[in-house]
Design a protein around this motif. Structure first.
Motif, short mmCIF file in Angstrom:
data_model
loop_
_atom_site.label_atom_id
_atom_site.label_comp_id
_atom_site.label_asym_id
_atom_site.label_seq_id
_atom_site.Cartn_x
_atom_site.Cartn_y
_atom_site.Cartn_z
N SER A 186 43.16 59.98 88.79
CA SER A 186 44.61 59.13 89.45
C SER A 186 45.70 59.93 89.30
O SER A 186 45.55 59.90 88.28
N ASP A 188 36.38 51.14 87.67
CA ASP A 188 36.92 51.81 86.06
C ASP A 188 38.01 53.49 85.85
O ASP A 188 38.54 53.05 85.31
N GLY A 189 38.03 53.67 87.27
CA GLY A 189 39.17 54.78 87.22
C GLY A 189 40.63 54.65 87.59
O GLY A 189 41.61 54.46 86.97
N GLY A 228 41.35 51.69 84.53
CA GLY A 228 41.76 52.96 83.21
C GLY A 228 43.65 53.24 82.93
O GLY A 228 43.99 53.61 82.36
N PHE A 229 43.40 53.41 84.73
CA PHE A 229 44.82 54.51 84.46
C PHE A 229 45.80 53.36 84.04
O PHE A 229 47.03 53.75 83.78
N ALA A 279 46.20 51.30 82.66
CA ALA A 279 45.61 50.97 80.98
C ALA A 279 46.70 51.96 80.09
O ALA A 279 46.78 51.35 78.85
N ASP A 280 47.17 52.66 80.93
CA ASP A 280 47.73 53.68 79.90
C ASP A 280 48.60 54.13 80.11
O ASP A 280 49.05 54.19 81.35
N CYS A 294 37.00 44.61 84.69
CA CYS A 294 37.34 43.59 85.03
C CYS A 294 36.70 43.23 83.05
O CYS A 294 37.36 43.57 82.29
N ARG A 348 33.92 45.07 81.88
CA ARG A 348 33.68 45.41 81.32
C ARG A 348 35.02 46.68 80.13
O ARG A 348 35.56 47.40 79.95
N ALA A 349 36.45 46.40 81.00
CA ALA A 349 37.37 47.04 81.12
C ALA A 349 38.07 46.07 79.79
O ALA A 349 39.10 46.52 79.15
N THR A 356 46.80 44.05 82.25
CA THR A 356 46.21 46.09 81.90
C THR A 356 46.05 46.32 80.59
O THR A 356 45.21 47.29 79.79
N ARG A 357 47.32 45.82 79.56
CA ARG A 357 47.37 46.62 78.27
C ARG A 357 48.30 45.22 77.81
O ARG A 357 49.27 44.54 78.66
#
Length: 383
Positions: free
Chosen positions: A6, A113-114, A117-118, A120-121, A149, A151-152, A349-350
């Motif tokens: 990503s 998911d990808g 995940g991006f 969230a970083d 969402c 799942r994450a 996201t975080r």
């Protein structure tokens, strides 16, 4: 299994090879969206400065693009001190009646998911709150995003919801003309007869999307009416800086991929009504229409919209047709038998504060109170 990667790409930095992979994704998308196609969005970056802040979050696998989400960074999330990223940036908020991200149908799970995940970083520089506007409120994409969402562990808040006119081939409702009220149906039939008598010719609807000259006819017809009057803020392509050049690129790009229709209603040699349809996957969207104001007393827009629906169902294979009408346009919306729900969502996201904000019911109520109406319709399709 090949790894998923990503990254963020500035819209202005997209290479021809990336544009090709992007165009391929549009028709494979879980929710086909021509307004996020390179023919529409990338070409806008060549002519309109309002696109300058757009970043594309791209998810790839095996040299294939499997997700794309356009984002613009903003400083304050609706009265809070939190920064956020949104699909409703300076360009898309006014010029895209659908902002559903492109997600590969066959790889939706891994793509989303990808993407999450991006986001969230924190090292990637995207703010912790991400707003996605004008997302279909039901269907495969909404369900897949909701599941991703979960799942994450990413809270998702629905901030707005509304319905707009729609035509679904799978609907068990009557044919478009039969679905009208008795009085409206009689009005359409009466106006059609009067228009045909005035012109001495029968009305014929045809698709001229394959002819580049037909788009020039559309531009001239639009400019000749009230939309071409700057004092009335009509917003015609010809009076909007860069718009004709942009849409020439749009129509050329979509025509090349067989995703352009320019429905034209004629009476003999007279062009009465025209509607520009953008296609993606099994869907068609009418972004803008116009008519010859010499025939205004016969309501050519009403006749045209009814015959347009009949054309879509009878002479195309499209599963869905969205006229992209704002719900405030009650009259034109009433010509369509079906409705589609669109929502606006926010993802945390975080970070503790963003997640608390999204999960807080009192805060949710305050944020909803700040929402004023529903997303603004593009000026070209106001009628």
């Amino acid at each position: 299994m090949s790894p998923v990667t990503s990254r963020l790409v500035r819209l202005s930095d997209v290479t021809p090879a990336e544009a090709g992979r992007w165009a391929d994704l549009v028709d494979r998308a879980l929710e086909p969206n021509p307004f996020l196609s390179p023919a529409y969005l990338l070409s806008a970056s060549r002519w309109l400065t309002r696109t300058s802040g757009i970043l594309l979050l791209v998810v790839e696998r095996d040299d294939r693009m499997i997700a794309l989400l356009p984002l613009s960074r903003e400083d304050r999330f609706h009265g809070t001190p939190l920064r956020y990223a949104t699909t409703a940036g300076a360009f898309l908020k006014d010029d895209a009646p659908l902002c559903a991200p492109l997600v590969d149908t066959e790889q939706a799970t891994v793509a989303l998911d990808g993407l999450l995940g991006f986001l969230a970083d924190r090292r990637n520089g995207v703010p912790p709150l991400v707003e996605i506007t004008l997302l279909p409120g039901n269907g495969a994409l909404h369900e897949a995003l909701h599941d991703a969402c979960r799942r994450a562990g990413v809270p998702m808040l629905e901030r707005s919801r509304f319905e707009r006119a729609f035509l679904d081939r799978a609907s068990d409702a009557p044919a478009p003309r039969d679905a009208l009220s008795r009085s409206k149906r009689k009005q359409v039939e009466r106006l059609t007869r009067r228009l045909e008598e005035a012109t001495g010719s029968s009305l014929v609807m045809e698709d001229r999307g394959d002819d580049p000259r037909a788009f020039e006819t559309f531009v001239a017809l639009e400019a000749a009416g009230w939309k071409g009057d700057v004092d009335q803020d009509g917003g015609a392509l010809e009076v909007t800086p860069g718009a004709v050049e942009w849409f020439t690129d749009v129509t050329d790009g979509l025509r090349e991929r067989k995703n352009l229709r320019l429905l034209t209603l004629t009476a003999g040699e007279d062009v009465v009504y025209m509607s520009l349809l953008l296609g993606a996957g099994g869907s068609l969207y009418s972004l803008m229409d116009t008519y010859d104001e010499r025939f205004a007393k016969f309501s050519p827009g009403v006749i045209g919209r009814v015959m347009e629906q009949e054309f879509v169902l009878g002479r195309t294979t499209a599963d869905r047709f969205d006229p992209c009408l704002h719900p405030k346009n009650v009259g034109p919306s009433g010509l369509y038998r079906d409705r589609r729900t669109l929502v606006g969502v926010v993802l945390a996201t975080r970070g503790l504060l963003p997640r608390l904000l999204v999960r807080s019911v009192p805060t949710l109520r305050r944020l909803r109170a700040r929402v004023v109406g529903t997303p603004r319709e593009t000026p070209e399709n106001a009628s």
